[in-house]
Design a protein around this motif. Structure first.
Motif: not given
Length: 342
Positions: A233-248
């Motif tokens: 089975x393929x691993x679950x894709x990493x959760x994430x989205x657009x990086x809006x806050x570079x510092x965070x």
């Protein structure tokens, strides 16, 4: 190394010294290759070579090379023609200079080869060149001809052997025009501090510990299909989205890197600001801890001084009020005395 087939035989030209050598590949590919097949029945797809004039299939022994002129004319060129080129590098690796290794742009690096001494007479001059390269802390720049073209090469010492890296000609390396962002971007010191912290947390790595996970996954798929088993089975894709806050994003990256290295528990992970960068103006800044203590001490002294000043002011006000009252009483007594005398 003795079982590796040489791909070129010739000599290294080192001034008036000639060193017979064999050129062998220094690298090998471990990638998995696939065959083209007919999806309906699994039959191999093969390409046949036809002569367009005779309209028939020809064998490899009948195939040569030719140069197509501007008017479309084909000029046959044989291996013997190329072997007799009127240049000194046709069968010679001609050393032209010795330079520091940092003069070589990594963008120019191409295929790597080992230069093996060919026969007993080559042992002494080969060792001489190797030891001279070691002592000089330099690399040799050479020209040689391989596979129908003249090339640049860089010779350096690897263990007890001399290795040669093919180099692209300077005009074959493209300039990085249009690659960098067009927008005018300002990077703050805080962002650089966090980037530095992330780099320090990730640390270094032994390249020998890295491996090709893609190849291993493909091998698992091939083995499963060959055994008639279910595919992994393929691993679950990493959760994430657009990086809006570079510092965070940087702070989260530092915390995640620390947790992966087991440095601190997740609930206690925090990002500390690195020492301020020296601006070159004025006196050096004190460490954060000393600065904080100095501030507290200064604040305490200021508060105590304020209290003392207030108390002194109150006492002075009382003395002034008492003096005024006494003066009024004295004036009243004098007035009463004058009236009685009258």
């Amino acid at each position: 190394m003795l079982n590796v087939r040489s791909i070129w035989n010739g000599a290294i030209s080192f001034g008036l010294v000639s060193i017979p050598i064999k050129l062998v590949n220094a690298t090998e590919s471990h990638s998995i290759s696939f065959r083209q097949i007919h999806t309906e029945d699994g039959g191999r797809i093969r390409y046949r070579k036809f002569c367009e004039l005779e309209d028939r299939e020809v064998s490899g022994a009948e195939i040569g090379k030719g140069y197509q002129d501007a008017d479309g004319t084909i000029i046959p060129i044989s291996d013997e023609d190329l072997a007799q080129l009127p240049i000194p590098t046709a069968r010679t690796i001609e050393i032209v200079a010795f330079v520091p290794s940092d003069r070589i742009d990594p963008l120019q690096m191409d295929a790597a080869y080992y230069l093996a001494a060919s026969g007993a007479p080559a042992a002494k001059p080969y060792t001489l060149l190797r030891e001279a390269l070691k002592r000089s802390n330099k690399v040799a720049i050479a020209k040689f001809a391989l596979r129908g073209r003249e090339r640049l090469g860089m010779l350096r010492v690897v263990g007890d052997a001399i290795a040669m890296h093919g180099l692209l000609w300077p005009d074959e390396v493209r300039a990085p025009e249009g690659v960098a962002p067009d927008a005018d971007v300002t990077v703050r010191d805080k962002e650089l501090d966090l980037a530095d912290a992330l780099m320090d947390t990730l640390g270094e790595v032994d390249l020998a510990d890295l491996h090709d996970e893609y190849r291993e996954a493909v091998e698992e798929v091939v083995a499963a299909k060959a055994a008639g088993e279910a595919l992994p089975e393929a691993p679950e894709p990493a959760k994430g989205g657009k990086v809006l806050d570079l510092m965070a994003a940087l702070e989260s990256s530092v915390r995640a890197a620390k947790e992966s290295r087991g440095e601190r528990p997740a609930e206690e992970a925090e990002v500390r600001r690195l020492p301020e960068r020296k601006s070159g103006r004025g006196t050096p800044k004190q460490p954060a801890g000393k600065k904080s203590t100095a501030k507290k001490t200064t604040a305490g002294k200021s508060t105590a001084a304020a209290h003392k000043s207030t108390a002194k002011s109150a006492q002075a006000a009382k003395k002034t009020s008492a003096a005024k009252t006494a003066a009024k009483k004295t004036a009243a007594k004098k007035t009463a005395t004058r009236k009685r005398s009258a």
